[in-house]
Write a protein that holds these residues in place. Structure first.
Motif, PDB file in Angstrom:
ATOM      1  N   ASN A   1      -6.680   7.642   8.621  1.00  0.00           N
ATOM      2  CA  ASN A   1      -5.339   8.203   8.822  1.00  0.00           C
ATOM      3  C   ASN A   1      -4.253   7.215   8.376  1.00  0.00           C
ATOM      4  O   ASN A   1      -3.256   7.598   7.771  1.00  0.00           O
ATOM      5  N   ASP A   2      -4.479   5.931   8.683  1.00  0.00           N
ATOM      6  CA  ASP A   2      -3.505   4.908   8.279  1.00  0.00           C
ATOM      7  C   ASP A   2      -3.330   4.903   6.763  1.00  0.00           C
ATOM      8  O   ASP A   2      -2.211   4.871   6.248  1.00  0.00           O
TER       9      ASP A   2
ATOM     10  N   ASN B   1      -1.550   7.888   5.468  1.00  0.00           N
ATOM     11  CA  ASN B   1      -0.103   7.744   5.669  1.00  0.00           C
ATOM     12  C   ASN B   1       0.511   6.778   4.651  1.00  0.00           C
ATOM     13  O   ASN B   1       1.617   7.001   4.157  1.00  0.00           O
TER      14      ASN B   1
ATOM     15  N   TYR C   1       2.546  13.471   7.046  1.00  0.00           N
ATOM     16  CA  TYR C   1       2.022  12.304   7.764  1.00  0.00           C
ATOM     17  C   TYR C   1       1.126  12.733   8.926  1.00  0.00           C
ATOM     18  O   TYR C   1       1.353  13.775   9.536  1.00  0.00           O
TER      19      TYR C   1
ATOM     20  N   ASN D   1      -0.458  11.851  12.710  1.00  0.00           N
ATOM     21  CA  ASN D   1       0.038  11.130  13.890  1.00  0.00           C
ATOM     22  C   ASN D   1      -0.925  10.069  14.417  1.00  0.00           C
ATOM     23  O   ASN D   1      -0.508   9.041  14.908  1.00  0.00           O
TER      24      ASN D   1
ATOM     25  N   GLY E   1      -3.158   7.102  14.268  1.00  0.00           N
ATOM     26  CA  GLY E   1      -3.502   5.962  13.416  1.00  0.00           C
ATOM     27  C   GLY E   1      -3.388   4.682  14.215  1.00  0.00           C
ATOM     28  O   GLY E   1      -2.926   4.694  15.361  1.00  0.00           O
TER      29      GLY E   1
ATOM     30  N   ALA F   1       2.912   6.235  12.004  1.00  0.00           N
ATOM     31  CA  ALA F   1       3.192   6.672  10.633  1.00  0.00           C
ATOM     32  C   ALA F   1       4.600   6.266  10.210  1.00  0.00           C
ATOM     33  O   ALA F   1       4.835   5.882   9.056  1.00  0.00           O
ATOM     34  N   GLU F   2       5.527   6.343  11.152  1.00  0.00           N
ATOM     35  CA  GLU F   2       6.925   6.013  10.827  1.00  0.00           C
ATOM     36  C   GLU F   2       7.075   4.552  10.413  1.00  0.00           C
ATOM     37  O   GLU F   2       7.873   4.222   9.526  1.00  0.00           O
TER      38      GLU F   2
ATOM     39  N   ARG G   1       5.921   4.290   6.888  1.00  0.00           N
ATOM     40  CA  ARG G   1       6.915   4.935   6.023  1.00  0.00           C
ATOM     41  C   ARG G   1       8.115   4.004   5.797  1.00  0.00           C
ATOM     42  O   ARG G   1       8.563   3.806   4.663  1.00  0.00           O
TER      43      ARG G   1
END
Lengths: 322, 163
Positions: free
Chosen positions: A87-88, A91, A109, A111, A113, A117-118, A121
């Motif tokens: 997941n990381d 993202n 994205y 969630n 991870g 995610a933010e 980003r």
């Protein structure tokens, strides 16, 4: 005494396993008249997240529930990072491509991870890659450079996918847990085989394969590369001589049969954890079982919406853990 | 010289202490690990409380057996009242007599705790199989009872020896 560390957690998981979807329930979903009927049945089963007809929200909520439970039960979550690296890196891939395209796509994205995610980003958008963990930082720099200089999205994907596989394998090995090590090894081996098959089908060259394939203990990458440069049949023949000889017939059937086989094999390998009262294994197996059932439900709902016949759906539904 | 004169009772007392100590430590570990698993099941399904409580208590018996052996030994050697004048040989025999309960009590309590944890998992999945779930950890009890028996027979036997 490390095996006694998760006694409370495993006991709770034993109760939760009762609520996992079994094969007969999935069969009921397959034979349901429509996707809406499936959603109703799932809501009766307790899958009640999101708006009544919003299956994506429902599945996302189920995934969130799994991880919320695991976070409640496990103090040091780093041992389970092996499940979250994919997941990381997804993202990270999304952030780099979003940055290149100069458009915002917040919905792409994931969630769950090891890093929010933010954070990924922002690190990419503000060019602060130093704030990312070491392995991810190096891969991010390389992928971004590749995308900016060549504009080749596939090259960017290869760099990040390979880094994700390396992170998964390394986390499995460093966990010191046989089960997590097996998961890391199987994930990398399955990914390598899929890459080899696709490369053989699309006629990719040796340089591509060397960049894309990730080393693992159970595959000889030199032999796999040679097979992939030859043909799909050569890849299947190589598998017959490897630890994965059972995979060869599935590979010859179809790509979807092979994907299903990989997932089913994982479920079969984790099934002994149903009878293990100690250690992190039953918790890790529960995470995979939940992922697998969510994947099966997603497949069934998509197939129902697209009007696929029941037999075609059955071929794609994964084996259940319970 | 006073140490040598009282060495017999000191050895016997050491035996009593070891029996109570190791069996007690084993039971506390066994009951502790079973308790963690029991709490996990009750968190999800409070209706299983009485069943998992019984399974949790099973590894506690070794501690009671250790206490019993300690108490009987103290009575026999006169520490609880009467004459505490026993020979070094007799003291050593009392120490040896207490060891089965000390060691078997410790090990069997931990093993029984693990069996209880597994049975608590069984009850979590199939509450209707509680009767069978009780049997598995109860089997371990056999060896604690055998150790209790040999320790108690030896302690009473030593009392009658003229040495």
């Amino acid at each position: 005494m490390a095996e006694n560390q998760y006694l409370y957690a495993v006991a709770r998981i034993r109760c939760r396993e009762q609520r996992l979807l079994n094969a007969s329930f999935l069969e009921q979903l397959v034979t349901a008249p429509s996707a809406e009927a499936c959603l109703r049945m799932l809501r009766e089963k307790g899958w009640d997240g999101g708006a009544p007809e919003d299956s994506d929200a429902m599945l996302a909520e189920e995934q969130k529930r799994t991880w919320d439970l695991i976070r409640e039960l496990v103090k040091d979550m780093s041992i389970l990072d092996v499940f979250l690296y994919a997941n990381d890196y997804h993202n990270l891939k999304a952030a780099i491509k979003e940055c290149k395209s100069q458009n915002a796509f917040a919905h792409i994205y994931l969630n769950q991870g090891t890093i929010p995610a933010e954070q990924i980003r922002q690190a990419v958008q503000e060019n602060r890659l130093d704030s990312l963990p070491k392995g991810m930082r190096e891969a991010a720099e390389e992928a971004r450079k590749a995308l900016l200089h060549t504009g080749d999205g596939q090259l960017c994907d290869i760099i990040l996918d390979r880094a994700a596989l390396e992170a998964v394998r390394q986390a499995g090995e460093e966990s010191g847990n046989e089960f997590l090590k097996l998961y890391g090894e199987l994930t990398v081996a399955a990914a390598d085989i899929k890459i080899a098959v696709r490369a053989a089908r699309t006629g990719k060259n040796k340089a591509f394969l060397e960049n894309a394939l990730m080393e693992c203990e159970t595959l000889n990458l030199g032999a796999l590369t040679r097979a992939a440069l030859d043909s799909e049949e050569a890849v299947a023949s190589y598998l017959e001589r490897s630890d994965y000889k059972d995979w060869a017939p599935e590979l010859r059937k179809s790509p979807s049969a092979f994907e299903r086989w990989c997932d089913n094999l994982l479920i079969r390998r984790i099934r002994p954890q149903l009878r293990n009262p100690f250690g992190i294994g039953p918790l890790a197996a529960y995470i995979l079982a939940r992922d697998s059932e969510i994947k099966s439900v997603r497949i069934i709902l998509a197939a129902k919406r697209n009007g696929l016949p029941e037999d075609a759906i059955r071929e794609r539904v994964r084996e259940t853990y319970v | 010289m006073i140490i040598l004169e009282n060495l017999g009772v000191a050895l016997a007392l050491l035996g009593a202490v070891l029996a109570a100590l190791w069996a007690g430590i084993g039971s506390s570990i066994g009951v502790g690990i079973a308790g963690e698993a029991a709490a996990g099941v009750v968190t999800e399904d409070p209706a299983q409380f009485s069943k998992v409580l019984l399974l949790q208590l099973l590894p506690g018996t070794q501690g009671i057996y250790g206490l019993l052996i300690g108490f009987v030994t103290l009575t026999q050697i006169g520490v609880m009242g009467g004459s505490a004048d026993i020979s070094v040989i007799k003291g050593a025999l009392y120490l040896a007599a207490c060891l089965p309960m000390a060691f078997v009590g410790y090990k069997s309590a931990i093993s029984q705790g693990k069996a209880s944890v597994a049975s608590i998992g069984l009850v979590a999945k199939r509450p209707d199989q509680f009767g069978k779930a009780m049997i598995f950890p109860a089997m371990v009890e056999t060896y604690a009872i055998l150790a209790l028996l040999i320790s108690i027979l030896a302690i009473f036997g030593i009392g009658g020896l003229a040495i």
